[in-house]
Write a protein that holds these residues in place. Structure first.
Motif, PDB file in Angstrom:
ATOM      1  N   VAL A  50       0.942  -1.265   0.093  1.00 37.71           N
ATOM      2  CA  VAL A  50       0.018   0.055  -0.038  1.00 37.71           C
ATOM      3  C   VAL A  50       0.889   1.361   0.185  1.00 37.71           C
ATOM      4  N   ALA A  51       1.878   1.298   0.705  1.00 41.11           N
ATOM      5  CA  ALA A  51       2.889   2.401   0.737  1.00 41.11           C
ATOM      6  C   ALA A  51       3.584   2.624  -0.662  1.00 41.11           C
ATOM      7  N   GLN A  52       3.890   1.385  -1.360  1.00 42.04           N
ATOM      8  CA  GLN A  52       4.574   1.561  -2.751  1.00 42.04           C
ATOM      9  C   GLN A  52       3.335   2.403  -3.457  1.00 42.04           C
ATOM     10  N   LEU A  53       2.301   1.753  -3.491  1.00 38.72           N
ATOM     11  CA  LEU A  53       0.943   2.212  -4.407  1.00 38.72           C
ATOM     12  C   LEU A  53       0.942   3.711  -3.958  1.00 38.72           C
ATOM     13  N   LYS A  54       0.927   4.394  -2.871  1.00 34.85           N
ATOM     14  CA  LYS A  54       0.835   5.640  -2.515  1.00 34.85           C
ATOM     15  C   LYS A  54       1.696   6.438  -3.256  1.00 34.85           C
ATOM     16  N   GLU A  55       2.824   6.011  -3.058  1.00 31.13           N
ATOM     17  CA  GLU A  55       3.956   6.758  -3.519  1.00 31.13           C
ATOM     18  C   GLU A  55       4.089   7.013  -4.960  1.00 31.13           C
ATOM     19  N   GLU A  56       3.732   5.814  -5.749  1.00 26.33           N
ATOM     20  CA  GLU A  56       3.651   5.971  -7.194  1.00 26.33           C
ATOM     21  C   GLU A  56       2.462   6.911  -7.662  1.00 26.33           C
ATOM     22  N   LEU A  57       1.326   6.817  -7.005  1.00 31.17           N
ATOM     23  CA  LEU A  57       0.225   7.699  -7.251  1.00 31.17           C
ATOM     24  C   LEU A  57       0.410   8.986  -7.016  1.00 31.17           C
ATOM     25  N   THR A  58       1.358   9.269  -6.033  1.00 33.49           N
ATOM     26  CA  THR A  58       1.735  10.867  -5.665  1.00 33.49           C
ATOM     27  C   THR A  58       2.467  11.278  -6.675  1.00 33.49           C
ATOM     28  N   LEU A  59       3.601  10.566  -7.259  1.00 29.85           N
ATOM     29  CA  LEU A  59       4.490  11.020  -8.289  1.00 29.85           C
ATOM     30  C   LEU A  59       3.706  11.151  -9.443  1.00 29.85           C
ATOM     31  N   LEU A  60       2.538  10.368  -9.719  1.00 31.06           N
ATOM     32  CA  LEU A  60       1.808  10.521 -11.013  1.00 31.06           C
ATOM     33  C   LEU A  60       0.905  11.604 -11.049  1.00 31.06           C
ATOM     34  N   GLY A  61       0.754  12.177  -9.705  1.00 35.28           N
ATOM     35  CA  GLY A  61      -0.433  13.239  -9.442  1.00 35.28           C
ATOM     36  C   GLY A  61      -1.727  12.755  -9.638  1.00 35.28           C
ATOM     37  N   ALA A  62      -1.952  11.518  -9.188  1.00 36.24           N
ATOM     38  CA  ALA A  62      -3.151  11.083  -9.146  1.00 36.24           C
ATOM     39  C   ALA A  62      -3.967  11.213  -7.907  1.00 36.24           C
ATOM     40  N   SER A  63      -5.254  11.211  -8.019  1.00 41.36           N
ATOM     41  CA  SER A  63      -6.038  11.426  -6.455  1.00 41.36           C
ATOM     42  C   SER A  63      -6.163  10.283  -5.860  1.00 41.36           C
ATOM     43  N   MET A  64      -6.137  10.101  -4.724  1.00 38.67           N
ATOM     44  CA  MET A  64      -6.512   8.870  -3.854  1.00 38.67           C
ATOM     45  C   MET A  64      -7.556   9.073  -3.067  1.00 38.67           C
TER      46      MET A  64
END
Length: 426
Positions: A50-64
């Motif tokens: 989950v932490a890796q998923l959040k990190e990559e979503l942040t880099l891509l600028g996607a909303s969580m």
């Protein structure tokens, strides 16, 4: 008037239906449904934490926003990767990144609000500023909101007019008057019914009380009340002039006591008989009485041959005496052989002969002070007893106390005897 009311109701119903339909259509146009097909999750994404998923979503600028489970983050990351590949490369470094695509999960997670509109980019907002103002002006003048407000106002006006016509019509006033008259009539009928029911209950209580008093006075045998006459008493006493006069005086004394203010007590007569006499006082009194309320009581239990087997208990005597007095409150109680009773078994008889005396039977009080009691006792006879009433009275009461044990009960039972006479010889 009825046709006008019906037409007004139809028009009002049509207006409400049209306003509801227009409002629903307007809302559906403002908020189109958003749906997306859930992407297939690659193997490398499934292995990520989950932490890796959040990190990559942040880099891509996607909303969580709306992501709660790991599966939600995985689906959001797959969508963000697809959006990044499909978007053209930015011509300038300062250009804002492409806004990620909104998924079905994110769309449902956002709270619904009829006021807020879907978010728009600043550039698009500036381009469509003029057209938005025009749409807003159109909505305020002729859109669904205006129609809804107009429908509500029309409904309120229609209801007010209908209420006015209903209240001011003559039919309604007449109906109100009739309802008031019916209410008053019903109230009067209920009051009358309540008064009748209350009187009926009071009558039942009085009737029940009178029935109980009559049963106490006359007994349950239809008011049978045997009278101990001079002839009846003389038939069971010693046959000479002295005891004939004694019988007459006793009967008159009993009648005077019943008519006067004397204490309520059953008259008790004790007849002393010779030990050799075996005649029955009960049979002579029963044969001369016009009423069947003449009872015979013994102090011993006998077998089929008439032989004494055992003495009666106190409970036996009380039960027999109470049952007789319950049906014959003014009956004649004949106790044959007083000397065969024990002191304990004579207690019910003592209670019945007392002032205001009575017995308890089946949880009820049975009065005994209205009955007449004739008791017999065998004693050695002396010749001088034939001519002297006082001598017989003193000698018989003394012998009675001695046979009852000369205790307090014996003295109390002695006081319950009102008249002492000499019984008949064979």
């Amino acid at each position: 008037k009825t046709l006008a009311r019906f037409s007004l109701l139809v028009v009002t119903t049509r207006l409400v239906e049209s306003s509801v339909v227009v409002g629903i259509r307007g809302r559906l146009q403002d908020y189109p449904a958003k749906a997306s097909i859930m992407p297939r999750i690659p193997a490398d994404v499934q292995k990520m934490t989950v932490a890796q998923l959040k990190e990559e979503l942040t880099l891509l600028g996607a909303s969580m926003r709306g992501c709660k489970l790991k599966k939600d983050y995985q689906e959001r990351l797959v969508e963000a990767r697809k959006a990044e590949k499909a978007a053209p490369p930015p011509p300038k470094p300062s250009r804002s990144p492409v806004k990620p695509m909104v998924t079905l999960v994110e769309g449902f997670s956002r709270p619904f609000s009829p006021i807020k509109s879907p978010a728009k980019s600043p550039a698009k907002a500036r381009v469509n500023k003029g057209s938005s103002k025009k749409k807003a002006g159109k909505t305020s003048t002729g859109g669904p909101g205006f129609m809804s407000a107009f429908s509500v106002i029309a409904l309120i006006i229609a209801l007010a007019v209908g209420v006015f016509f209903f209240v001011t019509s003559e039919d309604a006033k007449t109906g109100h008057e009739r309802v008031n008259e019916l209410f008053k009539t019903a109230k009067g009928s209920l009051d009358e019914l309540y008064s009748l029911s209350k009187g009926y209950v009071v009558s039942l209580e009085l009737l029940k009380k009178a029935t109980e008093e009559l049963q106490q006075v006359f007994g349950a045998a239809g008011g049978c009340r045997p009278l101990l006459t001079e002839e009846m008493l003389s038939s069971v006493t010693f046959q000479n002039d002295v005891w004939g006069a004694w019988s007459k005086s006793v009967v008159w004394s009993m009648r005077d006591a019943a008519r006067g203010d004397a204490p309520k007590k059953g008259a008790a007569i004790l007849l002393a008989r010779n030990t050799s006499y075996s005649g029955s006082v009960y049979e002579k009194l029963r044969d001369q009485s016009e009423c069947e309320c003449v009872g015979q009581f013994f102090g011993a239990n006998t077998n089929s041959r008439g032989d004494e087997v055992s003495s009666k208990s106190r409970g036996q005597v009380q039960k027999e005496l109470a049952e007789f007095l319950s049906s014959c409150g003014h009956g004649i109680v004949v106790v044959e052989g007083l000397d065969t009773f024990s002191s304990d078994s004579l207690s019910p008889l003592h209670n019945a002969m007392s002032e205001q005396g009575g017995l308890t039977h089946d949880g009820k009080m049975v009065a005994g002070y209205r009955a007449t009691y004739v008791l017999t006792m065998n004693i050695p006879m002396e010749e001088r007893f034939q001519e002297d009433e006082d001598l017989v009275k003193q000698a018989v009461k003394r012998i009675l106390v001695e046979r009852l044990g000369a205790g307090e009960f014996a003295s109390a039972f002695r006081r319950r005897i009102d008249y002492v006479g000499l019984g008949r010889e064979p």
